[in-house]
Write an enzyme that holds these catalytic residues in place. Structure first.
Site, short mmCIF file in Angstrom:
data_model
loop_
_atom_site.label_atom_id
_atom_site.label_comp_id
_atom_site.label_asym_id
_atom_site.label_seq_id
_atom_site.Cartn_x
_atom_site.Cartn_y
_atom_site.Cartn_z
CG HIS A 147 -1.79 1.02 1.09
ND1 HIS A 147 -1.80 2.23 1.43
CD2 HIS A 147 -3.11 1.09 0.78
CE1 HIS A 147 -2.90 3.10 1.47
NE2 HIS A 147 -3.71 2.17 1.02
CD GLU A 199 -5.60 1.56 -2.72
OE1 GLU A 199 -6.62 1.94 -2.24
OE2 GLU A 199 -4.47 1.17 -2.30
#
Length: 260
Positions: free
Chosen positions: A100, A168
């Site tokens: 992430h 993302e």
């Protein structure tokens, strides 16, 4: 037919008691939801490590997979503070969030470290939820090239097996709006093509995260395989609303397959 996958990571927003209350709320909201009966829709929740057992108890009997927010690149041994992929698998964890943007930015995680975590997860039978995305807003062709290169680096040396790639764009995380539809579509199509061209990655999916909310999955359609939600899903009704869209997308794909 490509499956439709929708899930949420709780990051570190909830304490243990608050998380338990949210798990119960989600279990109640989704118990009779069509998404949990649809064979082509998958649902996941990623709590903190300490909340994994709480989530599994709350979702017992429901088709909601529980994930982990990180995983060790090492196997069992003298690695104080690490949680191995083998222990995650033993604990009923089905997927591990890896790479992430916050882990890369705050903890200095490199593509080499991310690749080691992906390899460890696949070796233990835990599906990697691999997060990729460009840091700065740029033209879509450059974003696609950069993100596909990141994907290849993060899968370098990993064993065969399907992965879930969460696109993302870093600049869209926590923003008021998600990235533009056209931008998302071009990058996710490029990621899907890259996975399809990689031997041993059959069954892999590409989902979108980054200020994802209602209506986005419907607008993206076949350009994605689902959504990775954040704070929007702290309201269980919002989570259910996105799953309505997932069911509709899966149904449309089945109808198209039947006509083919």
């Amino acid at each position: 037919m490509r499956r439709v996958t929708v899930g949420v990571s709780l990051k570190a927003y909830f304490g243990r008691a608050q998380a338990r209350a949210w798990f119960d709320e989600v279990a109640g909201a989704l118990r009779d939801h069509a998404a949990l009966r649809d064979p082509d829709v998958d649902v996941f929740v990623i709590p903190t490590y300490l909340q994994v057992d709480d989530a599994r108890r709350a979702f017992d009997g429901l088709r909601i997979a529980v994930g982990a927010q990180d995983v060790s690149p090492f196997g069992p041994g003298a690695y104080t503070g690490e949680i191995t992929a083998a222990e995650l698998a033993e604990s009923g964890v089905r997927l591990a969030e890896i790479g992430h943007a916050e882990r890369r930015r705050l903890f200095g995680e490199t593509d080499e470290l991310v690749a080691a975590k992906v390899a460890a997860s696949l070796s233990a039978g835990v599906t990697p939820l691999l997060c990729v995305g460009e840091a700065e807003q740029q033209d879509v062709a450059s974003a696609a090239t950069e993100t596909v290169a990141q994907l290849r680096a993060d899968l370098d040396g990993a064993p065969n097996g399907p992965v879930i790639v969460a696109y993302e764009p870093v600049w869209a995380i926590g923003a008021a709006e998600p990235a533009p539809i056209e931008h998302i579509a071009v990058v996710t199509r490029a990621l899907t093509a890259a996975l399809d061209d990689t031997p041993g990655r059959e069954g892999s999916l590409v989902i979108y995260g980054g200020s994802a909310g209602p209506g986005l999955l419907t607008r993206l359609g076949d350009d994605v395989d689902g959504l990775f939600l954040g704070r929007f899903a702290h309201d269980a009704a919002n989570f259910a609303a996105v799953l309505d869209e997932a069911v509709a997308l899966a149904s449309a794909r089945r109808e198209r397959e039947a006509r083919a």
